[in-house]
Design a protein around this motif. Sequence first.
Motif, PDB file in Angstrom:
ATOM      1  N   GLU A 156       0.809  -1.217   0.000  1.00 44.02           N
ATOM      2  CA  GLU A 156       0.000   0.000   0.000  1.00 44.02           C
ATOM      3  C   GLU A 156       0.844   1.269   0.000  1.00 44.02           C
ATOM      4  O   GLU A 156       0.542   2.229  -0.713  1.00 44.02           O
ATOM      5  N   VAL A 205      -2.744  -4.096  -0.573  1.00 39.87           N
ATOM      6  CA  VAL A 205      -4.053  -4.343  -1.163  1.00 39.87           C
ATOM      7  C   VAL A 205      -3.946  -5.601  -2.009  1.00 39.87           C
ATOM      8  O   VAL A 205      -2.883  -5.900  -2.569  1.00 39.87           O
ATOM      9  N   SER A 238       1.104  -3.200   5.359  1.00 34.97           N
ATOM     10  CA  SER A 238      -0.212  -3.025   4.743  1.00 34.97           C
ATOM     11  C   SER A 238      -0.106  -3.177   3.235  1.00 34.97           C
ATOM     12  O   SER A 238       0.843  -2.702   2.611  1.00 34.97           O
ATOM     13  N   ARG A 293       2.344   3.131  -3.328  1.00 34.47           N
ATOM     14  CA  ARG A 293       2.011   2.428  -4.570  1.00 34.47           C
ATOM     15  C   ARG A 293       1.813   3.442  -5.698  1.00 34.47           C
ATOM     16  O   ARG A 293       1.360   4.569  -5.478  1.00 34.47           O
ATOM     17  N   HIS A 319      -8.164  -5.073   1.584  1.00 31.54           N
ATOM     18  CA  HIS A 319      -7.020  -4.647   2.388  1.00 31.54           C
ATOM     19  C   HIS A 319      -6.377  -5.870   3.041  1.00 31.54           C
ATOM     20  O   HIS A 319      -7.069  -6.756   3.539  1.00 31.54           O
TER      21      HIS A 319
END
Length: 727
Positions: free
Chosen positions: A532, A676, A674, A535, A640
């Motif tokens: 994340e 996606v 984190s 990005r 997520h």
Amino acid sequence: MEALTLAFSADTPPLSVIAAAKVAGVNISVDAGALPSGSPPELRFSSGLSLHGVNTLLRYIGRVSSLPNLYGTDAVQSGQIDEWLDYAPIFSIGSEFENACAYVNDYLTHRTFLVGFNFSIADVAIWSALAGIGQRWESLRKSTKYQNLVRWFNSISAEHTTLNEAVSAFVGKRGIGKSPAPSLKSKDHPPKQLMDTNNSNSSSSFEVDLPGAEVGKVCVRFAPEPSGYLHIGHSKAALLNKYFSERYNGRLIVRFDDTNPSKESEEFVDNLLKDIETLGIKYDRVTYTSDYFDVLMAMVEKMIKQGKAYVDDTPREQMQKERMEGIESVCRSNTVEQNLAMWNEMLQGTERGKQCCVRGKLDMQDPNKSLRDPVYYRYNADPHHRVGSKYKVYPTYDFACPFVDATEGVTHALRSSEYHDRNAQYYRILDDMELRKVQIYEFSRLNMVYTLLSKRKLLWFVQNGKVDGWDDPRFPTVQGIVRRGLKIEALIQFILQQGASKNLNLMEWDKLWTINKKIIDPVCARHTAVIEQDRVLLTLTNGPDKPFVRIIPRHKKYEPAGKKATTFTNKIWLDYTDATTISQGEEVTLMDWGNAIVKEIKKDSNNKIVGLIGELHLEGSVKSTKLKLTWLPDTDELVHLSLVEFDYLIKKKKLEEGEDFLDNLNPVTRKETSAVGDSNMRNLKQGEVIQLERKGYYRCDSPFLRNSKPIVLFSIPDGRMQTSLNN
């Protein structure tokens, strides 16, 4: 090597021989149709000699192969391979085909290869028998009916691609043709080898005998203390006991050594049984040392009366010092009456009784300090998890174990070699109890680098909140490493590779994770994730005006993994690290889509990439690009993720004697990132193993619940050297 020619009838080409020659690097010329129908294949040497029959030719190829151990590591494995060679023709009998598939599928539940831990001509023979069936087998491969068999077949196919060349040349949709019918003998299933080994050193092989063992009369026991969860070290002992009980058609008792109420609980009993079941261990019965508390008390009283034991109120530190120096306690010369009176004080829990213990009267001058009057009984007021507060005195392991072993009919007590000095004590106590002798069989303790196996030390991490519990992925417990993403099949293979050696082992985790990768890679689904942070959006100027969806396999080589929906848009997300490797004007490959040319790289005032502009070039060759990039569509459907990495709990490979583990704790052992992920990951189930393409293997610990809560994926090591989180 002299020139070789393989002659056979045109209607029955020996696929397994041709395939074995290819993988073994044995050059042969093929003379199809040189023999009349029904003739066994013939291998002709330029010297004029020849060999006949499929199995004879396979054994010859196995012996001269450039691949190591193709015909086994020793005579026993060669014999096991021979049994599989006899079995292979059963697949060609139509009515027996599915029975054979079911049998081998079951056999492969906890195995990567048919014999030992190496690819062998047994694998070639069974693989070829299946491949030679043609369409019927191909249809089964697409189903989920025989998952272990398909996983094994696909793994062999991927690892040894030359096998497929033989299939292409000689097998049509209807199969290879009628194979010779097997003899009645070959219909017998080869015996399942619970514990094979790929170690050619006989000292570490499981092909060993228990001294004095007789088939049908062996009884062994696995006796964990219920003061923690089963860890990788215990697993070795458990599996060894399983092996010997099955090898000698004997009995296996699971006994809980519950003699210390201060440390034990029903939680540990329940989870130990759960872990034993996870390892696939079948036992005859479960017992508890606490079942024998009354008869153990009667035994110690008898020994006090016989002058073989005495009650001692010497302070603990002084007693330890006297034992080390070979000094007899002043209580050693007490009369039987004095000892019984002090024993009664212990039973009643008086102030004096609390200071006492019962000791065996052995030999305080023996060089083996375990024989210097060991403690048999001690006072403990804590309630017991099974019997409550019925007792105030409890036997020590050293006293209870030989008694219960003899009482339960155990013939062979398996103990790790760390107890070697206490073997003499075990036998002496049995003699003093006037019970039958139990044979001790030693094996080496399994130790792992950067790992603590002491339950006392593991408990410290739990009690101090350094881990999430006994099933924490950083723990060496069975539940911990399974939660990390280890398949039980890999754990069993790893432990059994160590054999019954008595040599001390300090093993690398990388070896275990390498085995695991070979099991999960052929079958786990592929998904895509983008980190994340930072990005980068790539805008494709000639991309689709409207998003469209394609259904593609979750695993291109394993159809049972299912399908996934991939959305294609004119704006896609890339990892920032990938964006930094792209040059302006460079052609790259977008995986599962095609090529694109990056026309412009946008940067901010700090020279940080904030966007890319490019155009699709789908007619471009994938082979011509240097970068193959994973990507995600710019849609609201992305999920997520929290990608979790782990490190060792301690920073030294091995703690030396006297070193405090608290001085060697790793400061950072967990890292969350984190990300996606593609929308298909909404369907992941807890415990499911996947590969995030170009990122590694992961196990789903927390599946999708709602958009605001990320899916938690635990990183699974793949056997390559682990990068420390503290660098």
